[in-house]
Design a protein around this motif. Sequence first.
Motif, PDB file in Angstrom:
ATOM      1  N   GLN A  36       0.786  -1.165   0.203  1.00 48.75           N
ATOM      2  CA  GLN A  36       0.059  -0.080   0.112  1.00 48.75           C
ATOM      3  C   GLN A  36       0.966   1.394   0.095  1.00 48.75           C
ATOM      4  OE1 GLN A  36      -2.397  -1.086   3.509  1.00 48.75           O
ATOM      5  NE2 GLN A  36      -4.237  -1.372   2.291  1.00 48.75           N
ATOM      6  N   ASP A  37       2.049   1.241   0.860  1.00 49.23           N
ATOM      7  CA  ASP A  37       2.825   2.257   0.790  1.00 49.23           C
ATOM      8  C   ASP A  37       3.633   2.657  -0.487  1.00 49.23           C
ATOM      9  OD1 ASP A  37       2.247   2.776   3.451  1.00 49.23           O
ATOM     10  OD2 ASP A  37       4.247   2.036   4.225  1.00 49.23           O
ATOM     11  N   CYS A  38       3.864   1.398  -1.119  1.00 46.52           N
ATOM     12  CA  CYS A  38       4.406   1.682  -2.474  1.00 46.52           C
ATOM     13  C   CYS A  38       3.519   2.242  -3.673  1.00 46.52           C
ATOM     14  CB  CYS A  38       5.005   0.178  -3.018  1.00 46.52           C
ATOM     15  SG  CYS A  38       5.863   0.194  -4.539  1.00 46.52           S
ATOM     16  N   GLU A  39       2.323   1.602  -3.392  1.00 44.22           N
ATOM     17  CA  GLU A  39       1.235   2.389  -4.327  1.00 44.22           C
ATOM     18  C   GLU A  39       1.007   3.764  -4.241  1.00 44.22           C
ATOM     19  OE1 GLU A  39      -2.597   0.715  -3.633  1.00 44.22           O
ATOM     20  OE2 GLU A  39      -3.394   1.331  -5.824  1.00 44.22           O
ATOM     21  N   GLY A  40       1.003   4.017  -2.608  1.00 38.61           N
ATOM     22  CA  GLY A  40       0.891   5.498  -2.622  1.00 38.61           C
ATOM     23  C   GLY A  40       2.091   6.234  -3.118  1.00 38.61           C
ATOM     24  N   ALA A  41       3.215   5.703  -2.853  1.00 38.23           N
ATOM     25  CA  ALA A  41       4.298   6.586  -3.483  1.00 38.23           C
ATOM     26  C   ALA A  41       4.299   6.898  -4.996  1.00 38.23           C
ATOM     27  CB  ALA A  41       5.800   5.838  -3.093  1.00 38.23           C
ATOM     28  N   LEU A  42       3.903   5.651  -5.539  1.00 41.94           N
ATOM     29  CA  LEU A  42       3.892   5.908  -7.147  1.00 41.94           C
ATOM     30  C   LEU A  42       2.703   6.510  -7.602  1.00 41.94           C
ATOM     31  CD1 LEU A  42       4.408   2.076  -7.986  1.00 41.94           C
ATOM     32  CD2 LEU A  42       5.818   3.915  -8.157  1.00 41.94           C
ATOM     33  N   THR A  43       1.371   6.625  -6.999  1.00 45.46           N
ATOM     34  CA  THR A  43       0.385   7.475  -7.318  1.00 45.46           C
ATOM     35  C   THR A  43       0.522   8.916  -6.964  1.00 45.46           C
ATOM     36  OG1 THR A  43      -1.158   5.594  -6.708  1.00 45.46           O
ATOM     37  CG2 THR A  43      -1.905   7.924  -6.626  1.00 45.46           C
ATOM     38  N   ASN A  44       1.260   9.281  -6.086  1.00 51.45           N
ATOM     39  CA  ASN A  44       1.479  10.769  -5.711  1.00 51.45           C
ATOM     40  C   ASN A  44       2.807  11.165  -6.354  1.00 51.45           C
ATOM     41  OD1 ASN A  44      -0.602  10.839  -4.094  1.00 51.45           O
ATOM     42  ND2 ASN A  44       0.388   9.708  -2.413  1.00 51.45           N
ATOM     43  N   TRP A  45       3.749  10.317  -7.120  1.00 50.31           N
ATOM     44  CA  TRP A  45       4.806  10.882  -7.505  1.00 50.31           C
ATOM     45  C   TRP A  45       4.583  12.013  -8.612  1.00 50.31           C
ATOM     46  CZ3 TRP A  45       7.413  11.692 -12.168  1.00 50.31           C
ATOM     47  CH2 TRP A  45       8.794  12.152 -12.224  1.00 50.31           C
ATOM     48  N   VAL A  46       5.249  13.095  -8.649  1.00 48.72           N
ATOM     49  CA  VAL A  46       5.208  14.070  -9.775  1.00 48.72           C
ATOM     50  C   VAL A  46       6.540  14.657 -10.019  1.00 48.72           C
ATOM     51  CG1 VAL A  46       2.901  15.058  -9.419  1.00 48.72           C
ATOM     52  CG2 VAL A  46       4.764  16.015  -7.950  1.00 48.72           C
ATOM     53  N   THR A  47       6.875  15.170 -11.233  1.00 46.13           N
ATOM     54  CA  THR A  47       8.315  15.546 -11.380  1.00 46.13           C
ATOM     55  C   THR A  47       8.826  16.602 -10.578  1.00 46.13           C
ATOM     56  OG1 THR A  47       7.588  15.281 -13.795  1.00 46.13           O
ATOM     57  CG2 THR A  47       9.703  16.593 -13.237  1.00 46.13           C
ATOM     58  N   GLN A  48       8.050  17.235 -10.189  1.00 44.87           N
ATOM     59  CA  GLN A  48       8.585  18.431  -8.876  1.00 44.87           C
ATOM     60  C   GLN A  48       9.139  17.736  -7.809  1.00 44.87           C
ATOM     61  OE1 GLN A  48       5.785  18.391 -10.356  1.00 44.87           O
ATOM     62  NE2 GLN A  48       5.569  20.668 -11.378  1.00 44.87           N
ATOM     63  N   ASN A  49       8.769  16.413  -7.358  1.00 42.86           N
ATOM     64  CA  ASN A  49       9.289  15.708  -6.139  1.00 42.86           C
ATOM     65  C   ASN A  49      10.351  14.735  -6.703  1.00 42.86           C
ATOM     66  OD1 ASN A  49       7.427  17.228  -4.669  1.00 42.86           O
ATOM     67  ND2 ASN A  49       5.947  15.760  -4.837  1.00 42.86           N
ATOM     68  N   ALA A  50      10.990  14.822  -7.730  1.00 45.54           N
ATOM     69  CA  ALA A  50      11.788  14.006  -8.032  1.00 45.54           C
ATOM     70  C   ALA A  50      12.946  13.906  -7.312  1.00 45.54           C
ATOM     71  CB  ALA A  50      12.388  14.063  -9.610  1.00 45.54           C
ATOM     72  N   ALA A  51      13.358  12.624  -6.793  1.00 44.98           N
ATOM     73  CA  ALA A  51      14.858  12.618  -5.879  1.00 44.98           C
ATOM     74  C   ALA A  51      16.075  12.891  -6.422  1.00 44.98           C
ATOM     75  CB  ALA A  51      14.696  11.137  -5.212  1.00 44.98           C
ATOM     76  N   VAL A  52      16.245  12.511  -7.745  1.00 45.44           N
ATOM     77  CA  VAL A  52      17.577  12.733  -8.440  1.00 45.44           C
ATOM     78  C   VAL A  52      17.407  14.102  -9.236  1.00 45.44           C
ATOM     79  CG1 VAL A  52      18.861  11.885  -9.913  1.00 45.44           C
ATOM     80  CG2 VAL A  52      17.960  10.297  -8.532  1.00 45.44           C
ATOM     81  N   ASN A  53      18.333  14.899  -8.991  1.00 47.81           N
ATOM     82  CA  ASN A  53      18.547  16.313  -9.701  1.00 47.81           C
ATOM     83  C   ASN A  53      19.697  16.291 -10.353  1.00 47.81           C
ATOM     84  OD1 ASN A  53      15.680  17.300  -9.256  1.00 47.81           O
ATOM     85  ND2 ASN A  53      16.538  17.485  -6.880  1.00 47.81           N
ATOM     86  N   SER A  54      19.804  16.680 -11.625  1.00 48.70           N
ATOM     87  CA  SER A  54      21.265  17.021 -12.282  1.00 48.70           C
ATOM     88  C   SER A  54      21.403  18.487 -11.886  1.00 48.70           C
ATOM     89  CB  SER A  54      20.883  16.766 -13.765  1.00 48.70           C
ATOM     90  OG  SER A  54      19.936  17.610 -14.105  1.00 48.70           O
ATOM     91  N   LYS A  55      22.793  18.521 -11.346  1.00 50.89           N
ATOM     92  CA  LYS A  55      23.338  19.809 -11.004  1.00 50.89           C
ATOM     93  C   LYS A  55      24.550  20.240 -11.589  1.00 50.89           C
ATOM     94  CE  LYS A  55      21.526  19.474  -6.078  1.00 50.89           C
ATOM     95  NZ  LYS A  55      21.755  19.677  -4.620  1.00 50.89           N
ATOM     96  N   LEU A  56      24.442  21.443 -12.256  1.00 50.78           N
ATOM     97  CA  LEU A  56      25.470  21.814 -13.037  1.00 50.78           C
ATOM     98  C   LEU A  56      26.840  22.158 -12.064  1.00 50.78           C
ATOM     99  CD1 LEU A  56      23.767  23.602 -15.763  1.00 50.78           C
ATOM    100  CD2 LEU A  56      24.703  21.246 -16.045  1.00 50.78           C
ATOM    101  N   SER A  57      27.905  22.107 -12.514  1.00 52.99           N
ATOM    102  CA  SER A  57      29.287  22.795 -11.882  1.00 52.99           C
ATOM    103  C   SER A  57      29.230  24.226 -12.021  1.00 52.99           C
ATOM    104  CB  SER A  57      30.505  22.094 -12.477  1.00 52.99           C
ATOM    105  OG  SER A  57      30.701  22.181 -13.955  1.00 52.99           O
ATOM    106  N   VAL A  58      29.782  24.968 -11.439  1.00 56.03           N
ATOM    107  CA  VAL A  58      29.592  26.485 -11.679  1.00 56.03           C
ATOM    108  C   VAL A  58      30.301  26.741 -13.091  1.00 56.03           C
ATOM    109  CG1 VAL A  58      30.840  28.477 -10.894  1.00 56.03           C
ATOM    110  CG2 VAL A  58      30.338  26.743  -9.067  1.00 56.03           C
ATOM    111  N   ARG A  59      31.260  26.001 -13.435  1.00 59.04           N
ATOM    112  CA  ARG A  59      31.740  26.346 -14.993  1.00 59.04           C
ATOM    113  C   ARG A  59      30.673  25.952 -16.027  1.00 59.04           C
ATOM    114  NH1 ARG A  59      34.343  23.362 -19.132  1.00 59.04           N
ATOM    115  NH2 ARG A  59      35.544  24.817 -20.302  1.00 59.04           N
ATOM    116  N   ALA A  60      30.080  24.860 -15.784  1.00 57.71           N
ATOM    117  CA  ALA A  60      28.763  24.498 -16.834  1.00 57.71           C
ATOM    118  C   ALA A  60      27.854  25.333 -16.816  1.00 57.71           C
ATOM    119  CB  ALA A  60      28.674  23.011 -16.426  1.00 57.71           C
ATOM    120  N   ARG A  61      27.280  25.894 -15.555  1.00 55.86           N
ATOM    121  CA  ARG A  61      26.432  26.780 -15.287  1.00 55.86           C
ATOM    122  C   ARG A  61      26.802  28.112 -15.950  1.00 55.86           C
ATOM    123  NH1 ARG A  61      25.519  25.640 -10.572  1.00 55.86           N
ATOM    124  NH2 ARG A  61      26.657  27.241  -9.356  1.00 55.86           N
ATOM    125  N   THR A  62      27.864  28.499 -15.683  1.00 61.22           N
ATOM    126  CA  THR A  62      28.179  29.774 -16.285  1.00 61.22           C
ATOM    127  C   THR A  62      28.414  29.909 -17.724  1.00 61.22           C
ATOM    128  OG1 THR A  62      29.707  30.427 -14.336  1.00 61.22           O
ATOM    129  CG2 THR A  62      30.219  31.534 -16.089  1.00 61.22           C
TER     130      THR A  62
END
Length: 356
Positions: free
Chosen positions: A253-279
Motif C-alpha cells: 500500500q505504501d508503494c502504491e501511494g508513493a507511485l500514485t503521488n509521484w510528480v516531477t517536482q518531487n523527483a529525488a534525483v536532480n542533475s546539478k551543473l558545476s559552476v563552470r557548466a552553469r556559467t
Amino acid sequence: MHRTYSMRQTRAPTASQIQNPPPPPSTTKSGRLFGRGGFGHALRAKTAGAYGPDLAKKLSQLVKMEKNVMRSLETVAKERMEVAQQLSIWGEACDEDVSDVTDKLGVLIYEIGELEDQYVDRYDQYRVTVKSIRNIEASVQPSRDRKQKITDQIAQLKYKEPNSPKIVVLEQELVRAEAESLVAEAQLSNITREKIKAAYTYQFDALREHCEKVAIIAGYGKHLLELIDDTPVTPGETRAAYDGYEASKAIIQDCEGALTNWVTQNAAVNSKLSVRARTLSTRRRNNIKARVEGGHDLSGQDAPLNDRDSWVPAGQHHNEYDNSEDEEEDEEDGIAGSDNGLDGEHRGRTHEALAA
C-alpha cells in the motif's frame, strides 16, 4: 489462504498522469506480421535509409532504428509481467513467509512491467516528433534538386551553345529557384531546432519518470525481503509462525501511494551543473536572447510558397513519402491482436483491491 493485494487494481490516474496526461498507445503495438522475433528488426535495419530523398535518408534510418528499440522495450515489458506471474505461482508451494513475500514481490515486478509498457507509449512521442523532422527534410529535397538541375542545364548550354538565348531564361529561373531554396532551407533550420528540442524533452521526461518509479519499487521490494526470516535452523527445528501478512500488505500500500503521488517536482534525483557548466550555459542563453531582441523580424519567412513545382510543403509531402513508409512498416509488422499486452489478465493468484 492469503491473497495478493495487487496495486492499481482500479486503474485510477496517478498524480503524474493528471499533471501530464498519457499519450495514445504506441504505433508499434499494432500491426505486427513477424511477431516478437528478430526478423522484423533485421529487415528494418537493412532497409533503413535505402529509400526516399537523399536529404532524409540518415534521419529515416534513425527513425527505423528507434522502432527496433521500441519493439525490444515492448518485449521486455511483456516478459517481465510473465516472470512476475511465475514467481507468484512458484511461491505458493513454499513456507508461509517465503510464499507471502514472493507473492508481493510478484506484484512489484508486474508493476515494473506495466511501467515499461507505459514508457513505450511516451517513447513513441519522441519517435513521432523525430519523424516530423524527416518529413520536412524530404520536402526540402525537391527545391535542392530543381536548383541543381537548372545549374546543370546552364553549364551544359554554355559549353555547347554559348550564345543560346535559353541561357538568360535559365539564369532567371535559377535566381527564383535559389530564392525559393533559401526559404525552404530556413524553414528546415527553424523546424529542426524546434522539433529536436521537443523530441528529446519527451524522451528525457519519460525516462526520468520511469527510472524514478522503478527506484521506488526497488526500495519497497527490499523492505519486503526483510520480512523473510533467514536465521539458520537445525534439523528438526520448527520456525516460528509467520506473522507478516499485515506488514507485507502495508508495504504494498505504501508503494502504491508513493507511485500514485509521484510528480516531477518531487523527483529525488536532480542533475546539478558545476559552476563552470552553469556559467557557460547561462552565457549561451544570454547570447541567444540578445540576438533575438536585437535581431531582424523573421516572422514572415515561413510563408507558404506559391510555386508548387519548385518546393512541396511538408504536410503535402508527408502524404507522398511518410505514408509509403508507414505502409511498408505495416507490411513488415502486419497482424495485430495475437501479441497484445497482458492488460486485463490476472496474475498467478487472486487479486484483491487495496483497502482504502
